[in-house]
Design an enzyme around this catalytic site. Structure first.
Site, PDB file in Angstrom:
ATOM      1  N   THR A  98       0.837  -1.201   0.000  1.00  0.00           N
ATOM      2  CA  THR A  98       0.000   0.000   0.000  1.00  0.00           C
ATOM      3  C   THR A  98       0.871   1.250   0.000  1.00  0.00           C
ATOM      4  O   THR A  98       0.638   2.201  -0.758  1.00  0.00           O
ATOM      5  CB  THR A  98      -0.934  -0.004   1.234  1.00  0.00           C
ATOM      6  OG1 THR A  98      -1.753  -1.171   1.177  1.00  0.00           O
ATOM      7  CG2 THR A  98      -1.794   1.242   1.289  1.00  0.00           C
TER       8      THR A  98
ATOM      9  N   ASN B 219      -5.508  -8.773  -8.345  1.00  0.00           N
ATOM     10  CA  ASN B 219      -5.611  -9.518  -7.090  1.00  0.00           C
ATOM     11  C   ASN B 219      -6.870 -10.358  -6.982  1.00  0.00           C
ATOM     12  O   ASN B 219      -6.901 -11.351  -6.269  1.00  0.00           O
ATOM     13  CB  ASN B 219      -5.513  -8.572  -5.891  1.00  0.00           C
ATOM     14  CG  ASN B 219      -6.388  -7.354  -6.013  1.00  0.00           C
ATOM     15  OD1 ASN B 219      -6.218  -6.549  -6.926  1.00  0.00           O
ATOM     16  ND2 ASN B 219      -7.334  -7.216  -5.117  1.00  0.00           N
TER      17      ASN B 219
ATOM     18  N   GLN C 177       0.670  -8.796  -6.700  1.00  0.00           N
ATOM     19  CA  GLN C 177       0.133 -10.149  -6.896  1.00  0.00           C
ATOM     20  C   GLN C 177       0.893 -10.915  -7.966  1.00  0.00           C
ATOM     21  O   GLN C 177       0.706 -12.118  -8.125  1.00  0.00           O
ATOM     22  CB  GLN C 177      -1.349 -10.081  -7.282  1.00  0.00           C
ATOM     23  CG  GLN C 177      -2.247  -9.578  -6.185  1.00  0.00           C
ATOM     24  CD  GLN C 177      -2.422 -10.568  -5.036  1.00  0.00           C
ATOM     25  OE1 GLN C 177      -2.180 -11.765  -5.174  1.00  0.00           O
ATOM     26  NE2 GLN C 177      -2.848 -10.070  -3.889  1.00  0.00           N
TER      27      GLN C 177
ATOM     28  N   SER D 191       5.119  -6.485  -2.395  1.00  0.00           N
ATOM     29  CA  SER D 191       4.822  -6.603  -0.968  1.00  0.00           C
ATOM     30  C   SER D 191       5.239  -7.985  -0.485  1.00  0.00           C
ATOM     31  O   SER D 191       4.814  -9.005  -1.046  1.00  0.00           O
ATOM     32  CB  SER D 191       3.313  -6.415  -0.746  1.00  0.00           C
ATOM     33  OG  SER D 191       2.987  -6.686   0.596  1.00  0.00           O
TER      34      SER D 191
ATOM     35  N   CYS E 232     -18.095  -4.708   2.380  1.00  0.00           N
ATOM     36  CA  CYS E 232     -19.229  -4.124   3.066  1.00  0.00           C
ATOM     37  C   CYS E 232     -19.061  -2.607   3.077  1.00  0.00           C
ATOM     38  O   CYS E 232     -18.161  -2.088   3.716  1.00  0.00           O
ATOM     39  CB  CYS E 232     -19.268  -4.664   4.486  1.00  0.00           C
ATOM     40  SG  CYS E 232     -20.867  -4.524   5.235  1.00  0.00           S
TER      41      CYS E 232
HETATM   42  N1  PLP Z   1      -1.815  -4.229  -4.357  1.00  0.00           N
HETATM   43  C1  PLP Z   1      -2.381  -5.415  -4.567  1.00  0.00           C
HETATM   44  C2  PLP Z   1      -2.655  -5.865  -5.960  1.00  0.00           C
HETATM   45  C3  PLP Z   1      -2.717  -6.237  -3.485  1.00  0.00           C
HETATM   46  O1  PLP Z   1      -3.289  -7.417  -3.700  1.00  0.00           O
HETATM   47  C4  PLP Z   1      -2.439  -5.770  -2.170  1.00  0.00           C
HETATM   48  C5  PLP Z   1      -2.820  -6.576  -0.987  1.00  0.00           C
HETATM   49  O2  PLP Z   1      -3.908  -7.104  -0.901  1.00  0.00           O
HETATM   50  C6  PLP Z   1      -1.829  -4.526  -2.011  1.00  0.00           C
HETATM   51  C7  PLP Z   1      -1.534  -3.778  -3.124  1.00  0.00           C
HETATM   52  C8  PLP Z   1      -1.519  -3.973  -0.667  1.00  0.00           C
HETATM   53  O3  PLP Z   1      -0.350  -4.564  -0.136  1.00  0.00           O
HETATM   54  P1  PLP Z   1      -0.086  -4.528   1.443  1.00  0.00           P
HETATM   55  O4  PLP Z   1      -1.019  -5.521   2.054  1.00  0.00           O
HETATM   56  O5  PLP Z   1       1.354  -4.939   1.578  1.00  0.00           O
HETATM   57  O6  PLP Z   1      -0.298  -3.134   1.907  1.00  0.00           O
END
Ligand code: PLP
Length: 360
Positions: free
Chosen positions: A71, A132, A159, A179, A305
């Site tokens: 994120t 994702n 992902q 990540s 939600c």
């Molecule tokens: N981007 C994608 C495509 C993700 O699937 C995720 C996590 O679900 C993130 C960003 C966010 O990563 P993090 O959980 O390390 O903040």
């Protein structure tokens, strides 16, 4: 027994990562920004990790910025490279991108309409490498060719990294997010590749770590664990993709055969190997997930939600899937630890659970 089929949400820590991390949670506790021996030990670990992460991502070590997860990497890329211009992303991005783009007043458009949205005022274009929810892979080379002069391409490869050669497939991107917890590393640590020459304003101000690009004391153990997970992922990727791809095919084929009316989302050939996304018309995925959880099958729905009501996933809506069908979707996501026994349990439990819900 529990069948954990939610690897796209998070993965178990790889033993190599845990082993690599432990000394940095215990005796080697130094702050890498200091200058004495204890600090230097931590600093050295970070620079060794940087080399490994850079090799795995196909960049120079100096181009790696360690962050507090995917994120943060996404927000740093989009906000940091915007330079007051327009930011554009696809309408199937993760919220970490989508909401960062919206916060800057930018636009989310369908992938096949990007060309029309990329005019001269655009500074950042963000297109995820693999989705994702449904696992679809995007061609970044094609997007790079559309960039207006001076604009940069960011890709969220969070992902993608467990499944794809990100070094090659994200080579067209100026900025690349990953990540650690999605590929067997610890949570709360990630990286942003910032190719040399790309201008990036920091979003966190403070001690000036990471060449002034990301302030804050380094998460030393996390970074070391991420590097170990990067190495293991790269070393095992080809074999994992083949093995898990076969398990995914068995799960998807089995569910399609056993559940009347079940529909698979996306063409398998265009998806990452761990993604099995199925719609079960006539039921609500939230109710199905409760039954599955009771029976030891952990999966997830893309729906969220919002203000008290269950809203369909923005990804499925953007794909043109009708609301009622989007609300029936379940994502089973497989990973390195998935076994035949997990698939067997899901194939035993899911069809009966769907039938029970349909009987009402
Ligand atoms: N981007 C994608 C495509 C993700 O699937 C995720 C996590 O679900 C993130 C960003 C966010 O990563 P993090 O959980 O390390 O903040």
């Amino acid at each position: 027994m529990t069948a954990y089929l939610d690897h796209a949400a998070t993965t178990p820590l790889r033993p190599q990562a845990l082993e690599a991390m432990l000394p940095y949670l215990t005796e080697h506790f130094g702050n890498p920004s200091g200058s004495h021996a204890v600090s230097r030990r931590a600093k050295q670990a970070i620079e060794e990790a940087r080399d490994v992460v850079a090799a795995g991502l196909g960049c120079q070590p100096a181009e790696v910025v360690f962050t507090g997860g995917g994120t943060e990497a996404d927000n740093l890329a989009i906000t940091g490279a915007a330079r007051g211009g327009t930011v554009v992303c696809t309408d199937v991005e993760h919220h970490a991108v989508l909401h960062a783009v919206q916060a800057l007043g930018g636009r989310a458009v369908p992938f096949d309409r990007l060309a029309g949205a990329l005019d001269a005022g655009v500074t950042v274009v963000s297109v995820m490498l693999a989705n994702n929810e449904v696992g679809t892979i995007h061609d970044l080379g094609a997007v790079r060719a559309l960039l207006p002069p001076g604009a940069v391409l960011h890709t969220d490869a969070v992902q993608a990294f467990p499944w794809l050669d990100v070094a090659a497939l994200a080579a067209a991107a100026h900025l690349v997010s990953v990540s650690a917890h999605k590929f067997g590393g610890p949570k709360g640590v990630g990286a942003l590749v910032v190719r040399s020459g790309v201008q990036l304003q920091p979003i966190l101000h403070g001690g000036g770590q990471e060449q002034e690009r990301r302030s804050g004391t380094h998460n030393v153990a996390g970074i070391v664990g991420m590097a170990a997970a990067v190495q293991a992922t790269v070393d095992e990727r080809v074999a994992v993709v083949e093995r898990v791809g076969r398990l995914r095919d068995r799960l998807a084929d089995g569910l399609l055969a056993a559940v009347p009316g079940a529909v698979e989302t996306g063409e398998r050939a265009t998806k990452v190997a761990g993604n099995c996304h199925i719609r079960f018309p006539g039921i609500e995925s939230e109710a199905l997930l409760v039954l599955l959880d009771d029976a030891g099958v952990c999966a997830s729905a893309g729906s969220a939600c919002a203000s008290g009501a269950i809203e369909p996933s923005h990804v499925l809506t953007a794909m043109g899937i009708p609301r009622h069908e989007a609300l029936s979707a379940v994502r089973f996501s497989l990973g390195t630890t998935t076994t035949d026994a997990d698939v067997d349990l899901a194939l035993k439990i899911v069809p009966d659970a769907v039938a029970r819900l349909r009987e009402g």
